[in-house]
Each structure stands twice: as C-alpha cells, then as structure tokens.
Write an enzyme that holds these catalytic residues in place. Structure first.
Site, PDB file in Angstrom:
ATOM      1  CD  GLN A 118      -2.796  -1.125   2.464  1.00  0.00           C
ATOM      2  OE1 GLN A 118      -2.435  -2.153   3.328  1.00  0.00           O
ATOM      3  NE2 GLN A 118      -4.138  -0.526   2.846  1.00  0.00           N
ATOM      4  CG  HIS A 177      -0.410  -6.404   5.352  1.00  0.00           C
ATOM      5  ND1 HIS A 177      -0.902  -5.675   6.182  1.00  0.00           N
ATOM      6  CD2 HIS A 177      -1.715  -6.197   4.824  1.00  0.00           C
ATOM      7  CE1 HIS A 177      -1.888  -5.030   6.766  1.00  0.00           C
ATOM      8  NE2 HIS A 177      -2.150  -5.243   5.670  1.00  0.00           N
ATOM      9  CG  ASN A 226      -2.839  -7.581   8.036  1.00  0.00           C
ATOM     10  OD1 ASN A 226      -2.838  -6.742   9.086  1.00  0.00           O
ATOM     11  ND2 ASN A 226      -3.944  -7.532   6.698  1.00  0.00           N
ATOM     12  CD  GLU A 227      -7.062  -6.872   8.316  1.00  0.00           C
ATOM     13  OE1 GLU A 227      -7.575  -7.200   7.192  1.00  0.00           O
ATOM     14  OE2 GLU A 227      -7.509  -6.058   9.341  1.00  0.00           O
ATOM     15  CE1 TYR A 232      -9.590   0.046   9.673  1.00  0.00           C
ATOM     16  CE2 TYR A 232      -9.210  -1.848   9.805  1.00  0.00           C
ATOM     17  CZ  TYR A 232      -8.896  -0.699   9.909  1.00  0.00           C
ATOM     18  OH  TYR A 232      -7.144  -0.556   9.215  1.00  0.00           O
ATOM     19  CD  GLU A 248      -3.921  -2.761   9.479  1.00  0.00           C
ATOM     20  OE1 GLU A 248      -6.170  -2.685   9.209  1.00  0.00           O
ATOM     21  OE2 GLU A 248      -3.755  -3.423   9.124  1.00  0.00           O
ATOM     22  CD1 TRP A 294      -5.604   2.107   7.359  1.00  0.00           C
ATOM     23  CD2 TRP A 294      -4.162   1.220   7.533  1.00  0.00           C
ATOM     24  NE1 TRP A 294      -5.115   2.071   6.375  1.00  0.00           N
ATOM     25  CE2 TRP A 294      -4.244   0.982   6.296  1.00  0.00           C
ATOM     26  CE3 TRP A 294      -2.436   0.043   8.496  1.00  0.00           C
ATOM     27  CZ2 TRP A 294      -3.371  -0.050   5.709  1.00  0.00           C
ATOM     28  CZ3 TRP A 294      -2.059  -0.919   7.277  1.00  0.00           C
ATOM     29  CH2 TRP A 294      -2.330  -0.942   6.127  1.00  0.00           C
ATOM     30  CD  GLU A 345      -8.505   0.921   2.140  1.00  0.00           C
ATOM     31  OE1 GLU A 345      -7.442   0.414   2.545  1.00  0.00           O
ATOM     32  OE2 GLU A 345      -9.329  -0.392   2.544  1.00  0.00           O
ATOM     33  CD1 TRP A 346      -6.481  -2.112   2.283  1.00  0.00           C
ATOM     34  CD2 TRP A 346      -4.729  -4.122   0.249  1.00  0.00           C
ATOM     35  NE1 TRP A 346      -5.283  -3.410   2.084  1.00  0.00           N
ATOM     36  CE2 TRP A 346      -4.682  -3.782   1.615  1.00  0.00           C
ATOM     37  CE3 TRP A 346      -4.252  -4.806  -1.059  1.00  0.00           C
ATOM     38  CZ2 TRP A 346      -3.029  -3.985   2.107  1.00  0.00           C
ATOM     39  CZ3 TRP A 346      -2.890  -4.716  -0.283  1.00  0.00           C
ATOM     40  CH2 TRP A 346      -2.840  -4.854   0.908  1.00  0.00           C
TER      41      TRP A 346
END
Ligand code: GAL
Length: 445
Positions: free
Chosen positions: A21, A122, A166-167, A293, A353, A399, A406-407
């Site tokens: 990113q 990530h 990550n996630e 989030y 994050e 974050w 952003e993806w």
C-alpha cells in the site's frame, strides 16, 4: 484530548502500514511480482484502474516518512515486509537488495526510538507461490516459515516484536472466497484450506522467531449483533461470529476449530487439517494483534447466495467515507467479549489497526479532518475503558500514517494522518496528525 487516559506508562503508540500500500518501486532492486501486482493489472478489478506502482513511494521516501513518525513522538511502527523483495520467487536465494531496504528502515526507526514492528505477510504473496497453489497449497506454510527465519536472521538483532500474518480472515474470504481481493479466487466455502494453511504458516513461523520478545498474529475482529431477536437472525449472527472471529482465534488460543458442520464444512476443513497441526497453530502467543474498524449486524439470508447470514445496516450512527459505521464502544465491547470468551487464554493485546477513511481535501495548505479526530478519540477512549474493565492492552497502532493504496478502492479512500497528493507525492500533515502528536505527548508525560 488534554486529560491523561488511564493506560499503562509502557503503552506503545504507533501507526500501521503495509508494504504493497505504501512502498511503490514495484520493479526495483530485484523485487519479484506478488499476487497484488498480477491482480491490479486485471481490467476492472480496482476502482478506476489504479495501481500501486508508485503508491506513496515510501521505498524512496522512507526517511521523510520516519521523520513524520518521529514528529508524532511514536514509540512503535507497524509495517510489512514484501516477501517478494526478499525471495522474489517465494523460495530459494535471498535478494540482498530487498533485505537492505528493511535494514535501512529499521535503523532509521531505531534512531528515533521507534520500535520496528514488522508484519511478515500482509497479503502480497509472491506470484510464483500462487502459481503453485498459493495458500491452498500446504507447502506455502513451510515456505513462509523459511522466509520468517531469513528475516529473523537479518533483523532479529534489532526487531524485538514481530507479527506473522495480517488478517487471515480478510485474505481468505476476499482473496479466495469471493475474489474481490488478490488472488481473485471465488471458491466460497472451499476457500477454507487457505485459512488453515495461513494459520499453520503462522505457527511454523512463530517457531522460527523464538529469540524475539513478542510474536503476534494480527486478526481482524468485530463484535457481531443480530438484526432482531428472532431465532433466525440470532443464528445468522452466530454463524458470522463463528466465521469472522472464532475460526481465526479458537485454533490459535484453544487449539481447536469451531464446529462448522451446520454450514456443510467438515472438521478437517476440506482435508486440510492433519494430525499435529493444531498443536503447532496453538503454540502460546506472546500477544495478540486486533484490527478493529466497526461492529457487524447480521440477519438471516433473504437470497440463496450460499451463506448463512446477510449483512444488515447499522443505522443511527455516523458513517466513514467508506460507508463503515462509526461505533467506538464496539472496540471496548469486542475486547471485553474476547476476555470473557477466552479467559486466561487471551494473551495481552495490541490494537494493530484502527482508523477511518475521510474525504479529505487540502484547503489553503491545511486538512481539517475533524471526523478522523472524533473517530480516533472515541476509539482510544474505548481502549482505556476496556483496560479499566480488566483487559490487558499494551499498545495502539492507528491505520495509517500516509493516505495510501486502499486495495480494490485504489487511492479513493484516505485513511492517513498525513495527506498524500498522489500526483506529486507531497505530504501534508492533517489536523489529526497534530492531535495525535499532542495526545501522545500528554500520555507519555
Ligand atoms: C485492513 C487492512 C489494511 C487497510 C485497512 C483499511 O483490513 O489490513 O491493509 O487497508 O483494512 O481498509
């Protein structure tokens, strides 16, 4: 925030980012292609066809970015290492120029008293490994452990806190389940071997990082509510909680997968789980990373899309520019719920994050992102509340530092404390930057 919150004096204040990113320089110094390079080149998958070829040019401007972090008074920086810079094909020889970049970054951080906190994965798997099946291939977990050892040898004298993955939830579901993210496979429930192999990779990698002080896994977690009290909606909320939260925490903290038989998923997740795997996956973690989030609200499915839930809107709360509901107390609720669910098996937690997208604009050289300040203030207070309720939270990494790629949204969502003009790479600290700096100064005394 001028009053001091009740947080431990050793509490780590950080920002979080990810290689793909921010770095750019995708074709430089021997970096191999990753699944995200391949994916972004596909027509129609990224909003407006944006690519991360330049991103924030952090690869060249890292010193400027570290100076911005120093200006915040940070004590931690969570970044990720691009595996394909280290091993362009995901296995085999090490690319010294790739290692040298992270060497320089780590040294620059330490010069300013900022603890480097790298994430090893990530989402940017070397494309060569994807060609061999990616995370659907068990062998990728072994390759990941080898790469972890390479990084421990290269940086372990200075890096004391590592994050393996990550996630894995988001990467499994969006990357292999629905295909909105790289590698763009839409396997629905057949994606679950990718979850198991990531978790196995986590366990195998952690075993190679034993000299470190802390090894974390960063999971995306959400408190889940039922849209109504009907048994159908409650079953939907339970199903979502199981898939989003428990599938990625139970094996790590309890050494077993939750029962997914109601959704037609066998105990061995489609033949992926072998004897001994869960022992490896559940090797005690020194700390857990939580990315939060927003909360989730679920209802019984109204259409037959093959899922046991359907997302319901959360009304009556502000929304971020991305449309995500803003519920700071959801973070307190989540942390307390994890504590109740896992008891003493829950290790200390870092919030790895948390942040929000705002439609920021530079006006007369300033960015007045009042909404972001409100968001961050609420969430940091929620952490203090959770600490007050007995949850051991050791740090907060917002974050993110700079607006970045952003993806699937390309450069459309701005999450940074620092505005980036993506045409010129000019960085403009936002009002939230000054706010976070002052908060950290107050908290650090
Ligand atoms: C997370 C992800 C980050 C970032 C953030 C904001 O899921 O780990 O890379 O994109 O969401 O959407």
């Amino acid at each position: 925030m001028t009053t001091r919150l009740k947080l431990p004096s050793s509490f780590v204040w950080g920002v979080s980012s990810a290689a793909f990113q921010v770095e750019g320089a995708t074709g430089e110094d021997g970096r191999g292609a990753s699944v995200w390079d391949t994916f972004t080149a596909r027509p129609g998958v990224i909003r407006d066809g944006h690519t991360a070829e330049a991103a924030c040019d952090h690869y060249h401007r890292y010193a400027e970015d570290v100076a911005l972090m120093a200006g915040l008074g940070l004590t931690g920086y969570r970044f990720s290492i691009a595996w394909s810079r280290i091993q362009p094909d995901g296995h085999g020889p090490v690319n010294p120029k790739g290692v040298a970049f992270y060497d320089r970054l780590v040294d620059a951080l330490l010069e300013h008293g900022i603890a480097p906190t790298p994430t090893l994965f990530h989402w940017d798997l070397p494309q060569a490994l994807e060609d061999e099946g990616g995370w659907l291939n068990r062998d990728t977990a072994e390759r990941f452990a080898d790469y972890a050892e390479i990084m421990a040898d290269a940086l372990g004298d200075r890096v004391r806190r590592w994050i393996t993955l990550n996630e894995p939830f988001v990467h499994t579901v969006w990357g292999y389940g629905t295909g909105q993210h790289a590698p763009g496979r839409a396997l629905m429930f057949d994606c679950l071997p990718a979850a198991h192999h990531q978790l196995l990779g986590h366990g195998l990698a952690a075993a190679r990082l034993t000299d470190a002080d802390e090894v974390l896994l960063a999971n995306n977690c959400t408190p889940v509510h039922a849209a109504t009290e009907s048994p159908e909606d409650r079953a939907a909320a339970d199903a979502y909680d199981t898939l989003h939260n428990r599938l990625f925490l139970d094996p790590v903290l309890l050494g077993r997968y939750p029962d997914l038989s109601a959704y037609g998923v066998p105990d061995d997740l489609g033949g992926a789980v072998r004897p001994g795997d869960l022992e490896i996956i559940s090797t005690p973690l020194s700390a857990l990373g939580i990315n939060y989030y927003n909360p989730s609200r679920m209802a019984a499915p109204t259409a037959d899309l093959g899922l046991p839930f359907e997302e319901a809107p959360i009304d009556g709360v502000p929304k971020t520019a991305f449309g995500w509901p803003v519920v700071p107390d959801g973070l307190r609720e989540l942390l307390v719920q994890l504590r109740q669910r896992y008891g003493t098996k829950l290790p200390p937690v870092y919030i790895t994050e948390n942040g929000c997208s705002v439609a920021d604009e530079v006006v007369d050289g300033r960015v007045d992102d009042a909404d972001r300040i409100t968001y961050l203030d609420g969430h940091i207070r929620a952490i203090a509340d959770a600490v007050g309720q007995g949850v051991d939270v050791r740090g907060y990494f917002t974050w993110t530092l700079t607006d970045n790629f952003e993806w699937a949204e390309g450069y459309h969502q701005r999450f940074g404390l620092v505005h980036v003009d993506h045409a010129t790479q000019v960085r403009t600290p936002k009002a939230s930057y000054a706010w976070y700096r002052d908060l950290i100064a107050t908290q650090r005394g």
